[in-house]
Enzyme design. Structure first.
Site, mmCIF file in Angstrom:
data_model
loop_
_atom_site.group_PDB
_atom_site.id
_atom_site.type_symbol
_atom_site.label_atom_id
_atom_site.label_comp_id
_atom_site.label_asym_id
_atom_site.label_seq_id
_atom_site.Cartn_x
_atom_site.Cartn_y
_atom_site.Cartn_z
ATOM 1 N N ASP A 183 0.956 -1.332 -0.439
ATOM 2 C CA ASP A 183 -0.112 0.291 -0.114
ATOM 3 C C ASP A 183 1.252 1.641 -0.015
ATOM 4 O O ASP A 183 1.413 2.166 1.185
ATOM 5 C CB ASP A 183 -0.938 0.123 1.071
ATOM 6 C CG ASP A 183 -1.441 0.817 1.034
ATOM 7 O OD1 ASP A 183 -2.201 1.480 0.774
ATOM 8 O OD2 ASP A 183 -2.113 1.335 2.506
ATOM 9 N N LEU A 184 1.791 1.044 -1.067
ATOM 10 C CA LEU A 184 2.075 2.595 -0.982
ATOM 11 C C LEU A 184 1.893 3.558 -1.466
ATOM 12 O O LEU A 184 1.413 3.920 -3.152
ATOM 13 C CB LEU A 184 3.803 2.605 -2.212
ATOM 14 C CG LEU A 184 4.824 3.551 -2.765
ATOM 15 C CD1 LEU A 184 5.254 3.253 -1.217
ATOM 16 C CD2 LEU A 184 5.451 3.251 -3.571
#
Length: 254
Positions: A183-184
């Site tokens: 989940d950048l």
């Protein structure tokens, strides 16, 4: 050999099993470990909660004093589900072995990143509680000192081009070592008071070492760009432009 490398090489980890509860912890950091340290109530009773943040659940910031009376600032996080499933089952997961749990996987990845001296939290401890065929889990990790996430920073001020390039170069370091961040986004990138860059929250992250498969890196970057654009639409003030994104990409590609 650097001092940082010496510290990593001498770190000792221990396992604690108490009935349905299994913990793994950094014995070098905690000499008086107990499973209750993975519960907010433990820190509340010691008046050691220094703050909190809201996401899917509450993330707690806690302070621990070791035998030398040195304070360590840590982050305590419970694992919650997101999306539609999270409304039905907020925090229980199918148990298929301790090493496959979300907590154990993230802890192991954080340990690996420490050996690479990547700018990410240090793993402190995790706890897995089994309930029949399911489990719930918690993680303790180090808190990045004097830092804010990019959303908070960009809500207040614009960043210089060299900072944007440094953000890109930092992400490239992780990708170079095969570190996949699930989940950048702009909330999971921190800047400290010296404008050093850190990545946090490696839940469901992976170590990907196949040099042929590089599409995940492009997907990571596309996800990050979408998160900036989302905040730009949502917030009244958010200092992000296409020029900033291009500077980030130059840092990533450089």
């Amino acid at each position: 050999m650097t001092q940082a490398t010496k510290t990593i090489n001498t770190t000792k980890f221990s396992k604690l099993e108490q009935g349905k509860v299994t913990c793994f912890f950094n014995q070098t950091l905690i000499t008086d470990f107990s499973a209750n340290m993975l519960s907010p109530n433990y820190w509340q009773q010691k008046d050691a909660i220094t703050g909190s943040a809201q996401g899917r659940g509450t993330t707690w910031f806690v302070a621990y004093n070791d035998n030398n009376n040195i304070q360590h600032d840590w982050v305590l996080r419970h694992y919650y589900r997101g999306g539609l499933m999270g409304k039905i089952n907020k925090d229980s997961y199918w148990f298929s072995g301790l090493e496959s749990t979300r907590a154990a996987c993230e802890f192991a990845l954080l340990r690996h990143m420490q050996t690479l001296q990547l700018p990410a939290p240090e793993p402190v401890a995790y706890r897995v509680i089994q309930h029949g065929l399911s489990y719930k889990a918690d993680l303790l990790s180090s808190r990045i000192q004097h830092a804010q996430d990019l959303v908070a920073v960009l809500s207040e001020k614009a960043l210089a081009e060299d900072v944007w390039r440094r953000i890109g170069a930092t992400i490239k370091r992780f990708h170079h070592h095969g570190i996949y961040h699930h989940d950048l986004n702009s909330h999971n990138i921190l800047l400290d008071d010296k404008e050093q860059v850190f990545l946090i929250d490696f839940d469901r992250g992976e170590l990907r070492t196949n040099p042929v498969k590089t599409g995940w890196k492009l997907e990571n970057m596309a996800r990050l760009q979408r998160s900036f654009l989302k905040e730009l639409k949502k917030l009244e003030q958010f200092y992000f432009t296409e020029k900033n994104w291009q500077a980030l990409l130059r840092g990533y590609q450089g």
